[in-house]
Design an enzyme around this catalytic site. Structure first.
Site, PDB file in Angstrom:
ATOM      1  N   ALA A 141       0.842  -1.072  -0.162  1.00 34.90           N
ATOM      2  CA  ALA A 141       0.099   0.123  -0.042  1.00 34.90           C
ATOM      3  C   ALA A 141       0.723   1.076   0.063  1.00 34.90           C
ATOM      4  CB  ALA A 141      -0.806  -0.127   1.091  1.00 34.90           C
ATOM      5  N   GLU A 189      -1.454   7.107  -2.608  1.00 38.04           N
ATOM      6  CA  GLU A 189      -2.644   7.919  -1.787  1.00 38.04           C
ATOM      7  C   GLU A 189      -3.266   8.787  -2.700  1.00 38.04           C
ATOM      8  OE1 GLU A 189      -0.669   9.801   1.429  1.00 38.04           O
ATOM      9  OE2 GLU A 189      -0.127   7.908   2.423  1.00 38.04           O
ATOM     10  N   GLY A 200       1.378   9.165  -5.955  1.00 37.09           N
ATOM     11  CA  GLY A 200       1.718   7.908  -6.634  1.00 37.09           C
ATOM     12  C   GLY A 200       3.206   7.882  -6.837  1.00 37.09           C
ATOM     13  N   ILE A 219      -5.023   0.214  -4.195  1.00 38.04           N
ATOM     14  CA  ILE A 219      -4.342  -0.934  -3.600  1.00 38.04           C
ATOM     15  C   ILE A 219      -5.040  -2.214  -4.027  1.00 38.04           C
ATOM     16  CG2 ILE A 219      -3.683  -1.729  -1.268  1.00 38.04           C
ATOM     17  CD1 ILE A 219      -2.647   1.195  -2.043  1.00 38.04           C
ATOM     18  N   ARG A 271       8.765  -3.871 -11.499  1.00 34.31           N
ATOM     19  CA  ARG A 271       8.785  -3.351 -12.929  1.00 34.31           C
ATOM     20  C   ARG A 271       9.277  -4.301 -13.930  1.00 34.31           C
ATOM     21  NH1 ARG A 271      11.119   2.474 -10.909  1.00 34.31           N
ATOM     22  NH2 ARG A 271       9.097   3.063 -10.070  1.00 34.31           N
ATOM     23  N   HIS A 327      -8.376  -7.236 -36.418  1.00 34.05           N
ATOM     24  CA  HIS A 327      -9.872  -7.768 -36.242  1.00 34.05           C
ATOM     25  C   HIS A 327     -11.078  -7.142 -36.673  1.00 34.05           C
ATOM     26  CE1 HIS A 327      -7.429 -10.787 -33.700  1.00 34.05           C
ATOM     27  NE2 HIS A 327      -8.453 -11.432 -33.308  1.00 34.05           N
ATOM     28  N   GLY A 328     -10.823  -5.791 -37.046  1.00 33.69           N
ATOM     29  CA  GLY A 328     -12.060  -5.227 -37.356  1.00 33.69           C
ATOM     30  C   GLY A 328     -13.034  -4.824 -36.266  1.00 33.69           C
ATOM     31  N   GLU A 341       3.168   1.170 -11.650  1.00 32.91           N
ATOM     32  CA  GLU A 341       4.478   0.750 -11.044  1.00 32.91           C
ATOM     33  C   GLU A 341       5.475   1.723 -11.522  1.00 32.91           C
ATOM     34  OE1 GLU A 341       3.894  -2.304  -9.791  1.00 32.91           O
ATOM     35  OE2 GLU A 341       5.675  -2.538  -8.617  1.00 32.91           O
ATOM     36  N   GLY A 342       5.136   3.005 -11.640  1.00 36.08           N
ATOM     37  CA  GLY A 342       5.861   4.120 -12.049  1.00 36.08           C
ATOM     38  C   GLY A 342       5.534   4.441 -13.517  1.00 36.08           C
TER      39      GLY A 342
END
Lengths: 249, 386
Positions: free
Chosen positions: B125, B128, B132, B158, B246, B341-342, B366-367
């Site tokens: 955690a 906030e 971040g 979280i 990462r 795939h259109g 993660e950044g």
């Protein structure tokens, strides 16, 4: 009770198999190899027998090149206790496999030998039967249900047109059918533990077995390509074509 | 000592089991669970059986001790089927890595074996509402009161916070410290009084997995749960875990990029326009070629970073490069797969729209990728002084 389970290294079931250009066999270089799916069912059955307290030891045996150790490791990760590799680079035909297994059985003295009903590479469906004949043991082939009680194995066999149940006096040779069970995948901790389980390596010479081929392969060819179907306008045309062209009615 | 062949064979066995787990226990259920944003309880049970929650935890604490190279291949495979599943074990393992690398022996003995089995599952955690990427700006406070810390504050975004049991929470133990990171610490907080799980957040993608707000209201945490037993080390402890984080996000990127490629290659051979499969049209071939190149390059960069991590040396530059490139590859390939795939790519019936919704998280979480570029550039200059 001791279980011997035979595991064969084959081209993975999901690989598209290609025939070699010179028609001597199929391409195996850089192809994913796995345990024969029917043998996986065999290992699963052995592990279930052990979990139920019926079996006390499971020995996985494979015959072939040194890479077959990977196949044995898979069996060990699934729950087999130890492995035996009979190492040879020679091509092994069903009779040679049956003879080698007979020699392993003489050493190990299992109460039941479990094999896949066939291997998905050559589909011979011969080894289990040959082994039972060489050993002079009872055989429960194409088994989809196995109950062992008081030295008697009751095998439900998948035969043409239904199920046949046979009662066999142990020791026996059993071959697995698809519906016997759904094999587990090995958990990662069990794969780690399998690293430490022993694999004993022997050679056909040490076992005193002649593995010379009895069959010569003339050529291997890919199945004919499936042709596109035809659409029929109505039931009458379908019936006419089945009668006049296909000659099936 | 294992030979390289032994290690490869061993890794192949592990990856084979992971593939079987995915094929049997994830793939048939992913579409519906994702569509309904349902937490995959049964998949989590299977993951416990498979042993994934102990993947990178050392064997002496009951884990598998897998190297980052093998771990990243697992994450790639999982993400190619359903990315959310990788989130359930990844943030758990970042928490475990923080305990294993920096915890006291008592903390390791107490927690790691239960983390490894999945009996205790958790997360980290950090983020906030107001920060971040700039973690030093966090406001959650932990005030020492005898044998406990009293925690107050709010965390958000979280992962695993609803279904998890424990969290590694980044807090300020000294709000006035300069530099700010010297006042930051990492606390292991088990769910209980004073910790309230707020609303579950609605997201564009990454559905099924629980992402929520956490409210700490005079939450009393035993002082012995301070990771490492010393205040002021929290930022360094968590940043170290983020290198693996990462690499994991990079591996997710490779997984999604590959899944998009695989589906596009298959679809383009069956879909016909103007009398031939669309893979025979040059415009589609150019897309497939670019997509395939992205996948291979992303995979190699991820492996490069994972190898660097396994040597134990600092690898924020390598992890940053892998994260940046592989997640952009996922974004690129998901859009290209949709174009190939259109309308079917846009349809909820196919997987492509899910990849398209999941991929952007990777560029943000993660950044952010913008931050990765800064990390890469700073390290590049630092390692090459004139």
């Amino acid at each position: 009770m001791k279980v011997l389970v035979a595991v064969k290294r084959v081209i993975d079931a999901y690989v598209k198999v290609r025939v070699k250009a010179d028609q001597t066999g199929v391409e195996t270089a850089n192809v994913k190899m796995s345990m024969n799916p029917f043998d996986e069912i065999g290992v699963e059955q052995a592990v279930r027998l052990k979990e139920a307290g019926t079996a006390s030891e499971i020995v996985a045996v494979s015959l072939g090149a040194s890479q077959c150790q990977e196949t044995i490791r898979t069996a060990l990760a699934m729950g087999a206790d130890r492995g035996i590799l009979v190492e040879t680079d020679a091509e092994l035909q069903p009779l040679a496999v049956a003879k080698l297994l007979k020699a392993v059985v003489a050493d190990e003295k299992p109460d039941i030998v479990i094999l896949g009903k066939q291997a998905i590479d050559d589909d011979s469906n011969q080894t289990g039967q040959m082994l039972a004949a060489l050993l002079g043991w009872a055989q429960g082939t194409f088994t989809s249900k196995l109950v062992i009680d008081d030295g008697i194995a009751t095998c439900t066999r998948e035969v043409d047109g239904g199920l046949e149940t046979v009662s066999l006096k142990m020791p026996i040779v059993m071959t697995t059918d698809l519906r016997l069970n759904e094999p587990r995948y090995a958990s990662l901790p069990n794969i780690m533990k399998a690293k430490r389980k022993p694999i004993d390596v022997k050679t056909p010479d040490e076992l005193g077995v002649d593995i010379g081929p009895r069959i010569s392969v003339l050529k291997v060819v890919a199945p004919a390509k499936r042709e596109a179907g035809v659409k029929v306008a109505d039931a009458a045309e379908l019936v006419a074509r089945l009668r006049d062209e296909a000659g099936v009615i | 000592m294992d030979t390289i062949e032994d290690r490869d064979a061993h890794e192949a066995l592990i990856l084979d089991s992971v593939d079987r787990f995915l094929e049997r226990d994830v793939k048939p259920f992913a579409h519906e669970l994702e569509a309904n944003d349902t937490y995959p309880d049964e998949i989590v049970d299977k993951m416990k059986e498979l042993g994934l929650f102990g993947a990178t935890i050392a064997p002496e604490y009951g884990g598998l001790g897998l190297p980052a190279t093998t771990y990243s291949k697992i994450v790639e495979r999982v993400s190619a089927v359903w990315m959310s599943v990788s989130g359930i074990f990844n943030s758990h393992l970042i928490m475990a890595a923080a305990v294993e690398r920096f915890g006291t022996e008592a903390q390791k003995q107490r927690y790691l074996p239960r983390f490894a089995t999945g009996e205790l599952r958790g997360a980290i955690a950090l983020t906030e509402p107001d920060c971040g990427t700039d973690l030093q700006a966090i406001r959650t406070q932990a005030r020492r009161d005898g044998d406990v810390y009293v925690v107050n504050g709010t965390k958000t975004w979280i992962t695993n916070s609803i279904h998890g049991h424990i969290l590694a929470v980044l807090v300020k133990t000294d709000a006035n410290a300069e530099p700010r990171h010297k006042g930051m610490s990492l606390l292991l907080v088990e769910k209980g009084a004073g910790l309230r799980v707020g609303r579950k957040l609605e997201k564009l993608g990454y559905r099924g997995i629980d992402t929520a707000e956490l409210l700490f209201e005079d939450c009393r945490v035993p002082a012995e749960n301070l990771i490492g037993g010393e205040e002021g080390k929290g930022l360094r402890q968590i940043m170290s875990g983020l290198e693996l984080g990462r690499i994991n996000v990079a591996a997710r990127g490779v997984g999604i990029a590959r899944a998009c490629l695989d589906e596009a290659v298959a679809y383009s051979q069956t879909r016909k326009t103007f009398g031939k499969p669309i893979c025979e049209h040059q415009s589609i071939q150019i897309k497939l070629a670019d997509m395939a190149t992205q996948v291979e390059a992303a995979r190699l960069l991820t492996e490069f970073a994972a190898k660097a991590y396994d040597t134990g040396r600092r690898c924020d530059m390598e992890a940053g490069m892998a994260k940046l490139f592989a997640t952009e590859a996922a974004l690129f390939n998901s859009l290209e797969a949709m174009r190939i795939h259109g309308a079917y790519g846009y349809s909820k019936e196919f997987n492509i729209e899910r990849y398209y919704r999941d991929a952007p998280l990777l560029a943000i979480g993660e950044g952010t990728n913008e931050l990765q570029r800064i990390v890469i550039a700073r390290q590049l200059i630092k390692r090459n002084p004139v």
